[in-house]
Write an enzyme that holds these catalytic residues in place. Structure first.
Site, PDB file in Angstrom:
ATOM      1  N   ARG A 161       0.842  -1.192   0.000  1.00  0.00           N
ATOM      2  CA  ARG A 161       0.000   0.000   0.000  1.00  0.00           C
ATOM      3  C   ARG A 161       0.878   1.244   0.000  1.00  0.00           C
ATOM      4  O   ARG A 161       2.009   1.228   0.506  1.00  0.00           O
ATOM      5  CB  ARG A 161      -0.917   0.023   1.226  1.00  0.00           C
ATOM      6  CG  ARG A 161      -1.843  -1.182   1.342  1.00  0.00           C
ATOM      7  CD  ARG A 161      -2.628  -1.136   2.634  1.00  0.00           C
ATOM      8  NE  ARG A 161      -3.516  -2.283   2.783  1.00  0.00           N
ATOM      9  CZ  ARG A 161      -3.202  -3.428   3.382  1.00  0.00           C
ATOM     10  NH1 ARG A 161      -1.980  -3.566   3.893  1.00  0.00           N
ATOM     11  NH2 ARG A 161      -4.065  -4.415   3.470  1.00  0.00           N
ATOM     12  N   LYS A 185      -1.655  -2.582   8.141  1.00  0.00           N
ATOM     13  CA  LYS A 185      -2.825  -2.075   8.857  1.00  0.00           C
ATOM     14  C   LYS A 185      -2.846  -2.643  10.273  1.00  0.00           C
ATOM     15  O   LYS A 185      -2.458  -3.790  10.499  1.00  0.00           O
ATOM     16  CB  LYS A 185      -4.108  -2.465   8.122  1.00  0.00           C
ATOM     17  CG  LYS A 185      -4.369  -1.662   6.844  1.00  0.00           C
ATOM     18  CD  LYS A 185      -5.730  -1.995   6.271  1.00  0.00           C
ATOM     19  CE  LYS A 185      -6.061  -1.106   5.092  1.00  0.00           C
ATOM     20  NZ  LYS A 185      -7.412  -1.393   4.542  1.00  0.00           N
ATOM     21  N   HIS A 254      -2.583   2.505  -5.772  1.00  0.00           N
ATOM     22  CA  HIS A 254      -3.395   1.314  -5.540  1.00  0.00           C
ATOM     23  C   HIS A 254      -3.576   0.516  -6.823  1.00  0.00           C
ATOM     24  O   HIS A 254      -3.740  -0.710  -6.780  1.00  0.00           O
ATOM     25  CB  HIS A 254      -4.751   1.698  -4.949  1.00  0.00           C
ATOM     26  CG  HIS A 254      -5.168   0.809  -3.819  1.00  0.00           C
ATOM     27  ND1 HIS A 254      -4.442   0.701  -2.647  1.00  0.00           N
ATOM     28  CD2 HIS A 254      -6.219  -0.052  -3.684  1.00  0.00           C
ATOM     29  CE1 HIS A 254      -5.036  -0.171  -1.839  1.00  0.00           C
ATOM     30  NE2 HIS A 254      -6.105  -0.631  -2.442  1.00  0.00           N
ATOM     31  N   ARG A 257      -0.709  -1.727  -6.994  1.00  0.00           N
ATOM     32  CA  ARG A 257      -0.924  -2.818  -6.033  1.00  0.00           C
ATOM     33  C   ARG A 257      -1.819  -3.890  -6.659  1.00  0.00           C
ATOM     34  O   ARG A 257      -1.516  -5.084  -6.592  1.00  0.00           O
ATOM     35  CB  ARG A 257      -1.564  -2.258  -4.760  1.00  0.00           C
ATOM     36  CG  ARG A 257      -1.979  -3.301  -3.712  1.00  0.00           C
ATOM     37  CD  ARG A 257      -2.440  -2.580  -2.447  1.00  0.00           C
ATOM     38  NE  ARG A 257      -3.147  -3.430  -1.500  1.00  0.00           N
ATOM     39  CZ  ARG A 257      -2.564  -4.215  -0.603  1.00  0.00           C
ATOM     40  NH1 ARG A 257      -1.247  -4.296  -0.568  1.00  0.00           N
ATOM     41  NH2 ARG A 257      -3.281  -4.919   0.245  1.00  0.00           N
ATOM     42  N   HIS A 280      -3.431  -9.031   3.384  1.00  0.00           N
ATOM     43  CA  HIS A 280      -4.872  -9.097   3.622  1.00  0.00           C
ATOM     44  C   HIS A 280      -5.150  -9.949   4.858  1.00  0.00           C
ATOM     45  O   HIS A 280      -4.616 -11.051   4.981  1.00  0.00           O
ATOM     46  CB  HIS A 280      -5.599  -9.723   2.421  1.00  0.00           C
ATOM     47  CG  HIS A 280      -5.678  -8.820   1.232  1.00  0.00           C
ATOM     48  ND1 HIS A 280      -5.840  -9.287  -0.047  1.00  0.00           N
ATOM     49  CD2 HIS A 280      -5.612  -7.462   1.141  1.00  0.00           C
ATOM     50  CE1 HIS A 280      -5.880  -8.264  -0.879  1.00  0.00           C
ATOM     51  NE2 HIS A 280      -5.745  -7.151  -0.188  1.00  0.00           N
ATOM     52  N   TYR A 289      -9.181 -11.096  -7.054  1.00  0.00           N
ATOM     53  CA  TYR A 289      -8.234 -11.206  -8.166  1.00  0.00           C
ATOM     54  C   TYR A 289      -8.364 -12.518  -8.930  1.00  0.00           C
ATOM     55  O   TYR A 289      -7.665 -12.729  -9.913  1.00  0.00           O
ATOM     56  CB  TYR A 289      -6.792 -11.073  -7.646  1.00  0.00           C
ATOM     57  CG  TYR A 289      -6.529  -9.768  -6.946  1.00  0.00           C
ATOM     58  CD1 TYR A 289      -6.397  -8.583  -7.664  1.00  0.00           C
ATOM     59  CD2 TYR A 289      -6.424  -9.703  -5.563  1.00  0.00           C
ATOM     60  CE1 TYR A 289      -6.170  -7.373  -7.022  1.00  0.00           C
ATOM     61  CE2 TYR A 289      -6.199  -8.497  -4.910  1.00  0.00           C
ATOM     62  CZ  TYR A 289      -6.075  -7.345  -5.647  1.00  0.00           C
ATOM     63  OH  TYR A 289      -5.853  -6.158  -5.011  1.00  0.00           O
TER      64      TYR A 289
END
Length: 312
Positions: A161, A185, A254, A257, A280, A289
């Protein structure tokens, strides 16, 4: 206590200050919207489940997508749980409310293989073979050119990110092992690797130049003033680079990414590997994806090492 005063307490809480700046801004924006809907002067204890349901319905009526509504209501739930924890209210008005949102598996915007190849090749062509032994520009100009290339190489190699990229410190990049320590995150750390030799050489060259800069900043990527390069700065330079390549679409961090993730899937990477690479927390996020078809795989990159194919 009034709702607006409780929101102020929430915004200043230590538990909130520990989250990422991006999440904190989202919390602030979402709660400002909630305040506007429920009116600032309403008492916190007067808020009922019916009011929260009306708030949720208003978001749908205003055309917010399911993902945006889910986030805003998640913020609302976190806020009311905080109010319960510090005894402002005895029970959250969202305690027994459950929301259902339709799932939309919309393929994310990505660069085509031709666009990615053209973009990377053009960026690589802006740099000399060895900026230390054969300097062609001043240190400042050389640093900016190699910084821009290093950013593109990292985003395409690791799919990190933009906030993770701009928070990298010098010690987070190990150019000998090709390893990068990423703060993800929720302050979760993960490790990424740059396995493409051409990309790794570029990172080594950039870090060598970066070590020559006189600055007190520990960040890996700096702006022209010697301070941390922020996410907006990265977004701007990608738009400038895209224009120089002749790509009409707007290229965002992004998008790179998404491109990295899609290329990995196309080349046969296991979805669990892609989940780990992207950081994730849920496999369902990575599954967006997997819309790629097998015939597409045959005409794409070498298995896993997608960067090598882009350099061809």
């Amino acid at each position: 206590m009034k709702l607006k005063d409780a929101c102020t307490l929430f915004a200043n809480a230590n538990s909130i200050n520990d989250i990422s700046p991006h999440t904190r801004r989202a919390y602030t924006s979402d709660l400002r919207q909630l305040n506007k809907f429920l009116k600032l002067e309403i008492a916190l204890a007067a808020i009922t489940p019916a009011m929260v349901n009306q708030w949720a319905q208003s978001l749908a009526d205003e055309g917010y997508l399911p993902a945006s509504r889910r986030r805003k209501l998640a913020t609302t739930r976190v806020f009311f749980n905080y109010c319960v924890q510090i005894d402002l209210i005895t029970i959250s008005p969202m305690e027994k409310i459950r929301f259902r949102f339709p799932m939309r598996m919309v393929p994310p915007p990505v660069l085509s293989s031709d666009e990615a190849r053209q973009f990377l090749a053009t960026i690589r062509a802006t740099t000399s073979i060895n900026p230390i032994q054969q300097p062609t520009r001043s240190l400042q100009k050389e640093l900016i050119v190699w910084r821009n290339r290093a950013i593109v190489e990292l985003l395409l190699s690791t799919g990190m990110r933009v906030g993770e990229l701009t928070n990298l410190n010098m010690e987070d990049l190990d150019t000998i092992e090709g390893a990068i320590r990423i703060r993800g995150k929720g302050q979760r750390f993960r490790q990424a690797f740059v396995v493409d030799p051409i990309a790794l050489e570029a990172l080594q060259a950039y870090k060598t130049l970066r070590l020559q800069v006189s600055t007190t900043s520990s960040y890996l990527f700096l702006n022209r003033l010697g301070n941390r390069l922020g996410p907006q700065g990265v977004a701007l330079l990608l738009r400038m680079l895209a224009n120089s390549v002749g790509i009409q679409r707007r290229i965002t961090p992004h998008m790179l990414r998404h491109t990295a993730a899609t290329l990995l899937i196309l080349n046969g990477a296991d979805i669990r590997l892609v989940q780990e690479v992207l950081g994730h927390s849920s496999i369902s996020t990575t599954q967006r994806y997997t819309h790629i078809t097998k015939p597409q795989m045959k005409n794409m990159l070498i298995r896993y090492n997608h960067m090598q194919a882009l350099a061809a």
